[in-house]
Write an enzyme that holds these catalytic residues in place. Structure first.
Site, PDB file in Angstrom:
ATOM      1  N   HIS A   1     -61.499 -26.400  44.795  1.00  0.00           N
ATOM      2  CA  HIS A   1     -62.010 -25.824  43.551  1.00  0.00           C
ATOM      3  C   HIS A   1     -60.889 -25.376  42.618  1.00  0.00           C
ATOM      4  O   HIS A   1     -61.021 -25.471  41.399  1.00  0.00           O
ATOM      5  CB  HIS A   1     -62.965 -24.664  43.863  1.00  0.00           C
TER       6      HIS A   1
ATOM      7  N   GLY B   1     -82.245 -53.258  37.959  1.00  0.00           N
ATOM      8  CA  GLY B   1     -81.637 -54.541  38.281  1.00  0.00           C
ATOM      9  C   GLY B   1     -80.119 -54.536  38.316  1.00  0.00           C
ATOM     10  O   GLY B   1     -79.486 -55.546  38.061  1.00  0.00           O
ATOM     11  N   GLY B   2     -79.522 -53.398  38.661  1.00  0.00           N
ATOM     12  CA  GLY B   2     -78.073 -53.368  38.871  1.00  0.00           C
ATOM     13  C   GLY B   2     -77.699 -54.125  40.140  1.00  0.00           C
ATOM     14  O   GLY B   2     -78.572 -54.593  40.879  1.00  0.00           O
TER      15      GLY B   2
ATOM     16  N   HIS C   1     -66.857 -37.578  46.793  1.00  0.00           N
ATOM     17  CA  HIS C   1     -67.399 -38.462  45.771  1.00  0.00           C
ATOM     18  C   HIS C   1     -66.740 -38.119  44.442  1.00  0.00           C
ATOM     19  O   HIS C   1     -66.518 -36.933  44.153  1.00  0.00           O
ATOM     20  CB  HIS C   1     -68.912 -38.249  45.668  1.00  0.00           C
TER      21      HIS C   1
END
Lengths: 320, 320
Positions: free
Chosen positions: B163, B276-277, B110
């Site tokens: 990392h 409300g996205g 992600h």
């Protein structure tokens, strides 16, 4: 009509309810059995017994959980709007059920009954409690519960049977209760982020004590006892319906909505996860296998779109 | 060093970042392509372009979403702790990426970068804004972002490479930033209800403006530009590892944790769904197929338990 809350009577009823639900579901499945876990909270905080049936012939996963937890004080979030509960010891008891059938023609179902009780403070303080008419602080208690149905492929006769059974369970306790509980169910099981009901509803009530203890308890039992007569005939008549991978994939996709509701909107789930409840018992409600497809929509006129067009719209199924 | 925020420069960078990410991922996948949806919010509220790659040879699902939304006032929840934002028009821009590979030996990843800007009020009021040293109210802005890795079967060399790439991206901007952003990532991607990290971490920063606009923007670009060098070599060296149904089932099970984190704890997801996205763009992060098993635990000493024992414990992988 007595209004003295009898916690041990509620507890006995709930334990026998869990037994009755599990044995009927095992019978309906025909092959699999429930596995039981008992668990305890630290420091005499109560515990529960969680029962899970996995990989049955009819039920891919079924969970029926009893819990009875207690504490000496409620979290600030619980007392902010109920100052009369400050400093009281409390108990919460309930049975929850979630069933994820294997056959996509059988709807998923959910039922829950619960009882909350806060004792009068041990050293009554005029600041922390309101005296009852007799001068002593009264206990605070209420019942909650209900059941709701989440079909993948809907059937009008199933929906009608489900809602009529719900109505008939509640109507002996007053004419206004069924429409009220039905509407509360439609309102509660609603995915706001999709503007979509979770299923076709049923009954939902909470904070209920208006009939006094005996009758509120009787109403709660009537609701819980109506679950099997509401659901079992639907399972029985759909469980042998042949299905293909198409129906299976739609079932897995729609199960995503169940996850979304439970993790984003369900108050009990969120409160449990955020307050240190037993995670595996709380999340027993999640389906065994789920898919998400980006921006998927059923083809207009398909059996899948019928779910949205006919069954995911609040409707008066009982009289319809 | 200029500190005048340049929204159009941020926008151009984010659009080109989205292109670069998608084309590298398509190349790495080798077969599938991204499908693009553009969307608009009503009333000149901005919009976005969501790109999804589904059913690739390497990536079972990958989403890379750009959005640029704006409004004339922030919700009360956003201004409660930032009274200086009351009455200001605002813009928020970002790119989010979530990748769910098919092979369980490739970790899920992600990444996200975002920029928030609130303009000075059109009619400066001494009550609603703080004057800048020059007397005029200053704009309020910040960057946020980072990336994190969620393995199923961990590899020490992958963790170290991930990392170190993160550390090397950030270190030119100051020695304290890497440990700070690494710790913030460990803290943020944590499932409190399971007392378990989501994965092995990476970088996370938010509300960041302390280097002035130019350098804060440069830092944000450095983080975003480090994602492909951090992730792609891991994909390349794991994508041909043979696997069986055992690894696949463990991957599906662990994906459940990803869903739990995103729907229960992720602030961006919850804010988006509750305000409300665009639901489908927000939930593109959810895995394509997921399983839940009640109270499952890996066998001690198994490859699956190594994930928990070695990789789901915060650790200084960069120097380790």
């Amino acid at each position: 009509m007595s209004s003295t809350p009898d916690i041990s009577a509620v507890r006995s009823y709930l334990l026998s309810l869990q037994n009755a639900l599990c044995s009927a579901l095992e019978q309906e499945d025909g092959t699999a059995h429930f596995h039981e876990d008992t668990w305890q909270r630290p420091a005499n905080g109560g515990g529960g017994r969680t029962r899970i049936l996995a990989d049955g012939a009819v039920f891919e996963k079924a969970g029926v959980a009893f819990s009875h937890v207690r504490g000496t004080q409620l979290p600030p979030s619980a007392t902010a709007h109920r100052p009369e509960l400050v400093g009281r010891s409390w108990e919460a008891l309930g049975v929850s059920l979630v069933i994820h059938p294997r056959n996509p023609y059988i709807p998923t179902s959910h039922a829950n009954v619960r009882f909350f009780h806060a004792a009068p403070p041990p050293n009554p303080s005029p600041l922390a409690s309101r005296p009852s008419p007799a001068g002593a602080p009264a206990p605070v208690w209420w019942f909650g519960g209900g059941f709701d149905l989440t079909p993948y492929y809907g059937f009008e006769d199933d929906a009608t049977h489900w809602h009529r059974t719900a109505r008939d369970a509640v109507s002996p306790f007053g004419d206004t209760l069924y429409p009220r509980f039905k509407k509360a169910c439609d309102n509660y099981f609603f995915l706001k982020h999709r503007q979509e009901p979770r299923g076709l509803g049923g009954l939902f009530f909470d904070d209920f004590n208006e009939l006094g203890f005996e009758n509120s308890f009787a109403l709660t039992r009537a609701v819980a006892d109506a679950f099997l007569p509401a659901y079992r005939p639907i399972v029985a008549r759909r469980k042998s319906t042949p299905f293909t991978d198409r129906e299976r994939q739609f079932q897995l996709y729609r199960r995503g909505r169940y996850v979304e509701f439970n993790l984003v909107w369900d108050r009990g789930t969120l409160f449990g996860l955020q307050s240190g409840g037993r995670t595996e018992s709380i999340l027993m409600s999640l389906p065994p296998l789920v898919r998400w497809d980006y921006d998927w929509h059923p083809e207009p006129g398909s059996p899948e779109s019928r779910l949205y067009d006919v069954f995911l719209k609040p409707r008066d199924w009982a009289t319809g």
